[in-house]
Design a protein around this motif. Structure first.
Motif, short mmCIF file in Angstrom:
data_model
loop_
_atom_site.label_atom_id
_atom_site.label_comp_id
_atom_site.label_asym_id
_atom_site.label_seq_id
_atom_site.Cartn_x
_atom_site.Cartn_y
_atom_site.Cartn_z
N ASP A 166 -54.45 -104.66 -5.18
CA ASP A 166 -53.21 -105.23 -5.70
C ASP A 166 -53.37 -106.72 -5.93
OD1 ASP A 166 -52.09 -102.77 -5.51
OD2 ASP A 166 -50.99 -103.15 -3.65
N THR A 179 -57.67 -109.99 -9.21
CA THR A 179 -57.28 -110.29 -10.58
C THR A 179 -58.43 -110.10 -11.56
OG1 THR A 179 -57.98 -112.57 -10.38
CG2 THR A 179 -55.72 -112.08 -9.72
N ARG A 235 -63.33 -102.43 -14.46
CA ARG A 235 -61.98 -102.46 -15.00
C ARG A 235 -61.55 -101.01 -15.17
NH1 ARG A 235 -59.57 -102.71 -20.35
NH2 ARG A 235 -57.80 -104.15 -20.41
N PHE A 244 -50.56 -97.75 -25.30
CA PHE A 244 -49.69 -98.91 -25.32
C PHE A 244 -48.24 -98.45 -25.42
CE2 PHE A 244 -47.28 -102.14 -27.51
CZ PHE A 244 -47.72 -103.31 -26.95
N THR A 248 -49.95 -98.69 -20.82
CA THR A 248 -51.28 -98.95 -20.31
C THR A 248 -51.23 -99.80 -19.05
OG1 THR A 248 -51.80 -99.16 -22.64
CG2 THR A 248 -53.58 -99.61 -21.11
N ASP A 249 -52.07 -99.45 -18.10
CA ASP A 249 -52.19 -100.29 -16.91
C ASP A 249 -53.66 -100.41 -16.58
OD1 ASP A 249 -51.55 -101.82 -14.77
OD2 ASP A 249 -50.71 -100.21 -13.53
N VAL A 250 -54.04 -101.54 -16.05
CA VAL A 250 -55.43 -101.69 -15.63
C VAL A 250 -55.48 -102.19 -14.21
CG1 VAL A 250 -56.12 -102.29 -17.99
CG2 VAL A 250 -55.86 -104.09 -16.31
N TYR A 285 -58.51 -103.93 -11.45
CA TYR A 285 -59.88 -104.42 -11.29
C TYR A 285 -60.40 -103.99 -9.94
CZ TYR A 285 -58.68 -106.93 -15.44
OH TYR A 285 -58.30 -107.22 -16.71
N PRO A 289 -48.18 -110.29 -25.83
CA PRO A 289 -48.47 -109.10 -26.64
C PRO A 289 -49.69 -108.32 -26.12
CG PRO A 289 -48.43 -111.11 -27.99
CD PRO A 289 -48.39 -111.54 -26.57
N LEU A 328 -52.37 -107.11 -22.86
CA LEU A 328 -52.48 -106.84 -21.42
C LEU A 328 -53.57 -107.73 -20.83
CD1 LEU A 328 -51.49 -105.02 -19.07
CD2 LEU A 328 -53.21 -103.37 -19.73
N ARG A 376 -55.09 -110.43 -17.89
CA ARG A 376 -55.17 -110.23 -16.44
C ARG A 376 -53.83 -110.57 -15.79
NH1 ARG A 376 -60.63 -109.40 -16.05
NH2 ARG A 376 -61.92 -110.83 -17.20
N ALA A 410 -51.70 -107.67 -16.32
CA ALA A 410 -52.14 -106.56 -15.48
C ALA A 410 -51.64 -106.71 -14.05
CB ALA A 410 -53.66 -106.46 -15.50
N LYS A 411 -51.56 -107.93 -13.58
CA LYS A 411 -51.14 -108.13 -12.19
C LYS A 411 -49.62 -108.29 -12.07
CE LYS A 411 -53.83 -107.57 -9.75
NZ LYS A 411 -54.53 -106.27 -9.54
N TRP A 431 -44.74 -105.93 -17.26
CA TRP A 431 -45.37 -106.54 -18.42
C TRP A 431 -44.48 -106.26 -19.62
CZ3 TRP A 431 -49.21 -103.46 -21.75
CH2 TRP A 431 -49.58 -104.20 -22.90
N SER A 449 -44.41 -106.43 -23.39
CA SER A 449 -45.30 -106.62 -24.54
C SER A 449 -44.46 -107.02 -25.74
CB SER A 449 -46.08 -105.35 -24.80
OG SER A 449 -45.20 -104.25 -24.82
N GLY A 494 -54.45 -101.79 -24.34
CA GLY A 494 -53.63 -102.87 -23.82
C GLY A 494 -53.35 -103.97 -24.81
N ILE A 495 -53.22 -103.65 -26.05
CA ILE A 495 -52.87 -104.69 -27.02
C ILE A 495 -51.92 -104.10 -28.05
CG2 ILE A 495 -54.91 -104.27 -28.49
CD1 ILE A 495 -54.94 -107.32 -29.01
N LEU A 496 -50.97 -104.93 -28.45
CA LEU A 496 -49.96 -104.48 -29.40
C LEU A 496 -50.62 -104.03 -30.70
CD1 LEU A 496 -46.73 -104.75 -29.65
CD2 LEU A 496 -47.23 -106.79 -30.97
#
Ligand code: MGD
Ligand code: MGD
Ligand code: SF4
Ligand code: SF4
Ligand code: SF4
Ligand code: SF4
Ligand code: SF4
Lengths: 259, 736, 413
Positions: free
Chosen positions: A20, A23, A58, A65, A68-70, A72, B248, B250, B252, B255-256, B260, B262, B681-683
């Protein structure tokens, strides 16, 4: 002050990495390379030939979209204990060039013993082992920054994360000189743990109730990678996301992770 | 004796057995393996006495403390300084790679004079005396001829004192054309002074915030003080503080983030204003602050926001539905200690002010200015230097307008407009340019125009430590030591809410024949004589530092950093007594203040939008990426020497592209060959490439890898401030 | 002919010039291989396309394949000396020669494959008894020694060497005790063929390869031994056939060929039943217990599909076994030769899959399939043993009485 656990001699060093918090910044990767004299080439874009004892993966949830979630996921050597110290890699090395240290739980790698058969690489499902396909070359003058506590490896041998074993030795030395019986938690910390700007990595003795990792590993969100294979690793991960915990192991379509 | 065949054979067998039984083959086998364990071409680091020296990293505006481990005279490892209040032991990947810059192959080893054609890489080593004489003679000639205004400098230096010294040099020499490279800090500084009044650095008490709304700010991609931001994020995660990120792509940070959003590119300000709309309409604002300490809300700001920024209308622009906007606005207004923050990516380019105004207005609506867990106005107090006494030549020179169009005395610089002016050749010519700790030929948008401008300047002096893109295109290089070999002061830490003064100091002896820019400048001033020599009469740069840091200079040598952790921002009564907070920036027409900046290029010919993004794994400014950093770049960003462009699989499908396909990206400013990388992860409709690749100079570890996205970007002036405000450009992706 | 004195009595050989020409042609290929080998030794394994996902690649496959195919030597020896199939004396020489070539090649390939060849003896000195590779190294070296001993009397049969009474007697005495060596060889082979199977079978981190087993030995241990015994003779037969085609002579009588084919066929039949059971158990019990569907191993990549499983088991196992166990099948030269070729391909696919598909298949859920193609240096060093084998066969065939039935089958008028 009397240390309650002073008779405990068998340590089990390990990590708990909070996904969590991670980064994906890559500090841990570079900290490791800088600490452990890991070489680099002009082109490192072939990731199948790029030595990174610590590698940050990753992960994606695979959704389109904008769902989407990523996540690390930093992957050092997992220092697998397997069954009774029979780590996947240690048990296969024909020349005993990699070993499971029952005193620390650290899987060592003796570069000068290794003759480069790469069987251990075939055995490791985490791809934590790297072969020196090339002679390590530092541009003229750059060899000045090499750390004398870690020997640079020659071409033709395998290397991997050592949990910064030289730091353990140094800590033991300091403790001995200072007349302590045992080393304290903060005396032995790995380079990646220290560098991580997010504080995502916690390192310590998994057997020692006084160490942070002892409690963290019992977090209900904690899991290990590929537990079902019986690798019995010493690197735990924490994630509050279900899909991430599920990505930690393989499950049949009708199965769910226990946690 | 006759040796028959049989006898011969038995002899041979006997000899063979003899050798095998002798120690010889065994010894040889053993020796060979020992040799293979000690190959002379595999280095063995020398042992020696270990010690640790503390300093401050100046590779970015982060201001982290570093502890450098040394073995005898060698620096072997940079680590985060545990007791430093900013980074608390943490360190970023670039900071960790610092020794590769120190000992790296790109260093300029000593002063160089160009002998071949410009940019052809033919240099002649010269002595420091010659180098300084070259510059002094040139500057003396220009000044004698009465055109001091035609000397300009561009500085990206971290050192406060060095920049002050450059200003002083300009004053005494007589040129208005000193350019500091502006960043989001300048944009924040300007917008804050236009809304709050006064001059202050903006700080964010993130560690005590209760809710964070990031409007495009790459909080975890290198914004502000990167390591400090990572630490803050960890605090947020542990304390359950919500982070909402609007972008727009995703990144880092996205992502955290807990949420988010967009958003369509370039519409973040509209989203903020729509949130203001909801807050005003539902009277969710903090009445005690708004009523007693602000102005132009009900009469000005409210009208605009209610008329033009209804969530339903803004939903069409931003692509974020009205319900989400309303939900965000309520969440933000009702949260304890909410902070809104902006700046695109790392904020290495300042950006358009509408976004800063809108963001700051949100903070004012919730009354979170100069409050715990809010946005703070911070000042570092330093002794000031005696005034310069310009002579008549200098006065005449200073009488000329600045080429970037800013009124003098200038608080900000607009290198983008400076470049435009020089390239167009409209005003007066620039005859000499000094480039200090910056690489404008690489970092400014529309590099072709920068090159065009540079080609009109007959004398370019680079003070770079490295053979970077600009140094490679200069006429003379007077190399500066790198940050680990010199002394610099760092005043303030980007976004940090406490007054901070730090001293970066030498860890090792200079590895090359270098001299600090400050010292060289003093020597040049001495050579120029007259009022210039009088204004810069210090014996060396350290004396200068002492003059600007006063007593602290000595104590900082030991402690490295001074932080006023007890600092409390001034109370509302104090700050907003004389001048209230103004929802409409002072002196800016209401309709102009919140007008978004458009995107260059027409949608017909260029159906996509290309955006540049920042990542912690690429240094994109004056400092080129060291090998370790390039090593950890993903293969979805760089593959061999190909740069990858990120697009949504939907975009790819509509254009007929697959992962890894070769393509040509074209914008109104140029074209380049790339490979396609598909990412969910991109528009859709947006393409993204990172800043920091595509260097023409440097070494085998960096040169020629990927493409410089700045080559493809146009330079867009913010209509309010003139800052570089481009956030993207229209583009076309075709098969190659 | 310049070398007439060396040529065995009662047989006819081509002209010396033609022989040299043939040697030169194969020698050129050999030199190409030697060049690649030297590149690998001096410049390192960066000359290959192996990488950190493919620690084992083409060479290890070649090694495993060549050893399986060389299994004809130990199994024929086992049959002749220990079970009394005396007819096999007419092909045993050739089986030994082929075995010798295969095993020496395997050792050479290993010496190129390791990153630090100068330290490869550490495998003996610092042996780890838990490692299958240690078992392989010991048994392989010992068995190579045995094969050399089995090969020596054959060399001594050369007309000129045999004139020396010491050699004559030595050869004779060695023949007398050959049963002992054959027994030792069979025993050693049982282990090293097995341990080669164990190499991938023990990889509990690689669910594609991992198999349960008996004591320390995974099922692949037994399957490899069995398959080598089953398929090795087919390779002996295939090379014999090729030699017959090239020399244009019948060299071994059909009854001998058919006997070996029949034994091979039955071995293969039993093996393939075991292999099918193993595959079913692995697919339905072993892999799912680790969270894998068997389809995970055969989909989502550009190369490895179910076709390879079918090719190995059905085309390379069931079909040739059926042909060879039916008298009509093995008596029909076309059917027999087809079966032999299919079988050789089948066992090679098995070794390929156990090495390369194991490396290719991802284990971590977020990992990807990794495909690989060898560099020319790898191909050249893999071809090197083939060229070396061809040369050795050419020389042995010319100067040694390899095929006892040749004079009878090809009388000189
Ligand atoms: N302060 C302190 N001092 C000690 C000890 C202690 O616990 N504390 N222990 C003592 C004891 S018991 C011992 S045995 C010694 C050990 O002391 P050293 O012999 O110095 O042992 P290491 O530090 O383990 O190894 C030294 C270097 O050898 C490299 N290396 C590893 N394998 C090989 C190899 O095969 N060949 C070559 N050429 N290099 C190799 C390692 O990477 C490392 O850089 O230290 C003694 N000194
Ligand atoms: N992975 C890995 N493992 C290694 C090594 C390595 O380099 N890497 N090095 C190996 C080598 S060379 C060695 S020598 C061993 C060392 O391994 P050990 O012999 O286990 O060495 P220590 O753990 O340093 O010391 C053992 C214990 O002795 C206690 N002790 C200290 N002084 C005294 C005393 O006067 N009396 C008594 N009774 N106890 C005392 C210490 O507090 C400690 O608890 O480790 C080996 N293991
Ligand atoms: S340094 Fe920390 S935050 Fe950065 S990638 Fe590594 S674990 Fe994640
Ligand atoms: S992660 Fe891989 S290298 Fe590390 S102990 Fe486990 S099997 Fe061995
Ligand atoms: S490569 Fe080295 S460490 Fe790995 S199995 Fe072979 S000898 Fe052991
Ligand atoms: S523990 Fe040490 S060796 Fe392992 S990844 Fe971290 S820094 Fe590298
Ligand atoms: S964040 Fe900036 S100041 Fe801190 S270590 Fe990294 S480069 Fe240096």
């Amino acid at each position: 002050m009397k240390n309650e656990h002073s008779h405990q001699t068998t340590k089990k060093f390990g990590m708990v990495i909070n996904l969590d918090l991670c980064t994906g910044c890559g500090s841990c990767m570079v900290a490791c390379m800088a600490e452990n004299n890991v070489p680099f080439k002009p082109d490192e874009t072939d990731k199948l030939k790029s030595i990174t004892w610590m590698r940050v993966y990753r992960l994606t949830n695979g959704k389109p979209f904008p769902e989407t979630d990523v996540c690390y996921l930093p992957r050092p050597c997992q220092h697998c204990e397997g069954h009774d110290g029979h780590s996947p890699c240690v048990s296969v090395c024909p020349a005993t060039a990699t070993d499971y240290d029952s005193l620390t739980g650290i899987v060592s790698q003796i570069y000068t013993r290794c003759f480069g058969c790469r069987y251990c690489m075939a055995a490791c499902p985490y791809h934590a082992r790297y072969f020196n396909w090339y002679d390590p070359v530092w541009p003229d003058g750059m060899e000045k920054y090499l750390n004398p506590n870690v020997s640079p490896r020659m071409r033709g041998v395998v290397e991997k994360c050592s949990f910064c074993y030289h730091r353990y030795q140094a800590a033991k030395d300091r403790a001995y000189v200072e007349g302590q019986r045992d080393i304290a938690e903060e005396d032995y910390q790995t380079a990646c743990t220290q560098a991580c700007p997010a504080g995502a990595i916690t390192f310590g003795d998994l057997n020692n109730p006084d160490h942070a990792v002892y409690k963290l590993k019992q977090d209900p969100r904690a899991f290990r990678l590929l537990e079902r294979l019986g690798t019995n690793t010493k690197v735990y991960y924490i994630s509050s996301k279900d899909w991430v915990r599920k990505a930690g192991d393989n499950y049949l379509p009708d199965e769910r992770p226990k946690k | 004796m006759k040796i028959d065949r049989r006898c011969f054979l038995s002899l041979a067998v006997g000899a063979g057995a003899g050798i095998a039984l002798s120690p010889l083959p065994w010894k040889l086998t053993d020796d060979l393996s020992i040799w293979s364990q000690n190959w002379p071409w595999t280095p063995v680091p020398k042992r020696g006495e270990a010690k640790t020296v503390n300093s401050v990293c100046t590779l970015c505006p982060g201001g982290c403390g570093i502890s450098v481990r040394k073995i005898d005279e060698r620096a072997v490892k940079i680590e985060g300084m545990k007791t430093h209040p900013v980074n608390q032991g943490g360190i970023c990947a670039l900071g960790l790679s610092g020794l590769q810059l120190l000992y790296g192959p790109t260093r300029v080893k000593g002063p160089l004079k160009r002998v071949g054609e410009r940019g052809k890489g033919q240099w002649m080593p010269i002595s420091w005396d010659e180098a300084i004489r070259e510059v002094t003679d040139k500057l003396t000639g220009i000044r004698k001829a009465g055109r001091p205004q035609s000397v300009a400098w561009i500085s990206g230096a971290a050192s406060n004192t060095l920049n002050q010294m450059l200003d002083r040099f300009s004053q005494a020499y007589g040129t208005p054309n000193g350019m500091r490279l502006p960043t989001l800090e300048d944009a924040y500084g300007l917008s804050v002074s236009l809304m709050n009044g006064g001059n202050a650095r903006i700080g964010f008490d993130f560690e005590h915030a209760g809710y964070v709304l990031s409007l495009g700010a790459g909080l975890l991609d290198g914004w502000g003080s990167p390591v400090r931001m990572f630490k803050a994020n960890t605090l947020w995660k542990t304390a359950g503080v919500k982070l909402v990120h609007v972008e727009p792509r995703l990144s880092r940070t996205a992502a955290k983030a807990d949420t988010w959003i967009s958003v369509n590119p370039g519409t973040e300000a509209a989203l903020a204003l729509a949130m203001a709309h909801v807050i005003l309409k539902e009277s969710l604002y903090k009445a005690d602050f708004v009523e007693s300490y602000t102005e132009k809300l009900m009469d000005g700001f409210r009208n605009i926001v209610l008329a033009d920024f209804a969530p339903e209308a803004v939903a069409k622009v931003t692509g974020v539905d009205a319900a989400t906007i309303t939900m965000l606005a309520r969440e933000f207004a009702k949260a304890k200690r909410p902070i809104a923050v902006c700046g695109r990516g790392q904020g290495t380019l300042p950006g358009s002010l509408d976004l800063f105004f809108a963001t700051h207005a949100l903070n004012a609506l919730v009354g979170n200015i100069n409050q715990p867990g809010g946005v703070w106005l911070v000042r570092e107090e330093l002794p000031s230097w005696p005034d310069v006494q310009p002579d008549s030549v200098a006065k005449a020179g200073l009488g000329y307008p600045r080429l970037d169009g800013i009124q003098t005395p200038a608080r900000i610089s607009l290198p983008n407009r400076f470049i435009q002016a020089v390239a167009s050749g409209k005003d007066y010519p620039v005859e000499a340019l000094l480039v200090i700790e910056s690489n404008p030929l690489y970092t400014l948008n529309d590099t072709a125009m920068v090159r065009q401008a540079f080609s009109k300047i007959p004398f370019i002096v680079s003070f770079s430590s490295f053979m970077d893109d600009t140094a490679a295109w200069s006429d003379l290089i007077l190399p500066n030591p790198v940050y680990l070999e010199r002394t610099d002061d760092v005043v303030g830490v980007s976004g940090f809410p406490y007054p901070t003064i730090a001293l970066s100091q030498p860890i090792v002896k200079p590895q090359c024949n270098t001299r600090p820019v400050g010292d060289v400048l003093l020597q040049i001033a001495k050579g120029l004589g007259d009022s210039v020599a009088a204004a810069l009469a210090w014996k060396d740069f350290n004396a200068c530092l002492e003059a600007s840091l006063g007593e602290r200079f000595k104590s900082l040598r030991k402690s490295v950093v001074w932080v006023d952790k007890a600092y409390k921002p001034a109370a509302w009564d104090e700050v907003f007594a004389a001048e209230r907070f103004s929802f409409l920036p002072n002196g800016i027409a209401a309709d102009a203040a919140f007008k978004p900046v458009g995107i260059p290029g027409d949608a017909g010919g260029f159906p996509l939008i290309l955006m540049a993004y920042d990542t912690m794994r690429l240094s994109n400014g004056y400092i080129g990426n060291p090998p370790f950093l390039t090593k950890i770049l993903e293969d979805t960003v760089l593959k061999q020497t190909d740069g990858l462009i990120e697009i949504n699989p939907k975009t790819a499908k509509s254009l007929g592209f697959d992962e890894g396909d070769r393509a040509q990206i074209e914008t109104p400013k140029g074209k380049a060959f790339v490979k396609v990388h598909l990412d969910d992860g991109i528009l859709p409709g947006v393409a993204a490439m990172p800043r920091g690749l595509g260097h023409e100079a440097y070494d085998a570890y960096l040169a020629g890898k990927g493409i410089n996205v700045n080559n493809l970007m146009a330079s867009v002036n913010d209509p309010v401030s003139g800052f570089e405000a481009a956030w993207g450009i229209r583009a076309k992706l075709s098969k190659a | 002919m310049i070398d007439a004195a060396l040529i065995p009595i009662g047989v006819k050989r081509c002209s010396f010039g033609k022989f040299l020409l043939g040697l030169a042609a194969v020698g050129a290929v050999l030199l190409w291989g030697v060049y690649a080998m030297l590149l690998c030794w001096f410049k390192g394994l960066n000359q290959t396309n192996m990488n950190d996902y493919y620690g084992f690649a083409l060479w290890i496959w070649a090694d495993l394949a060549v050893i399986a195919l060389g299994g004809g030597a130990f199994f024929s020896g086992f049959l002749k000396y220990l079970t009394g199939k005396d007819e096999l004396k007419n092909i045993i020489n050739y089986a030994v020669l082929i075995g010798f070539i295969c095993y020496s090649s395997a050792l050479l390939i290993l010496a190129i494959d390791v990153g630090q060849p100068l330290r490869s003896w550490f495998i003996f000195w610092h042996a780890n008894v838990h490692s299958m590779l240690t078992e392989v190294a010991f048994c392989l070296s010992c068995y190579f020694g045995v094969l050399t001993i089995e090969f020596i009397p054959l060399i001594l049969e050369n007309r000129q060497l045999n004139k020396i009474s010491f050699f004559h007697h030595l050869a004779h005495n060695m023949h007398e005790i050959m049963a002992v060596f054959a027994a030792t060889g069979a025993f050693l082979s049982f282990f090293h063929q097995g341990s080669l199977g164990g190499v991938s079978g023990v990889l509990f981190g690689r669910p594609f390869a991992y198999r349960e087993g008996l004591f320390i030995w995974p099922w692949t241990f037994f399957l490899f031994t069995w398959s080598a015994a089953a398929y090795g003779p087919c390779f002996t037969l295939m090379i014999t056939k090729i030699t017959e085609l090239i020399s244009g002579k019948k060299l071994v009588k059909d009854n001998v060929i058919e006997l070996l084919a029949k034994i091979s066929g039955w071995m293969m039949a039993t093996y393939i039943v075991a292999k099918i059971i193993d595959t079913i158990y692995w697919a339905t019990v072993t892999a799912p217990s680790k969270g894998f569907l068997v389809s995970d191993f055969y989909t989502n990549n550009a190369f490895y599909g179910f076709w390879i499983l079918i090719a190995e088991i059905l085309l390379g196992g069931v079909v040739p076994a059926l042909i060879l166990i039916t008298p009509a099948g093995r008596k029909n030269p076309t059917a027999r030769n087809t079966a032999i070729v299919l079988a050789v391909i089948g066992v090679c696919i098995n070794r390929w899959v156990m090495v390369l598909q194991t490396m290719a298949a991802p284990v971590m859920t977020f990992d990807k399939w990794a495909l690989y193609y060898p560099s020319w240096q790898e191909v050249a060093t893999t071809v090197l043993p083939v060229a070396y084998g061809a040369i050795l066969i050419m020389i042995c065939y010319r100067y040694l009485p390899i095929f006892p039935q040749e004079p009878e089958l090809n009388p000189i008028d």
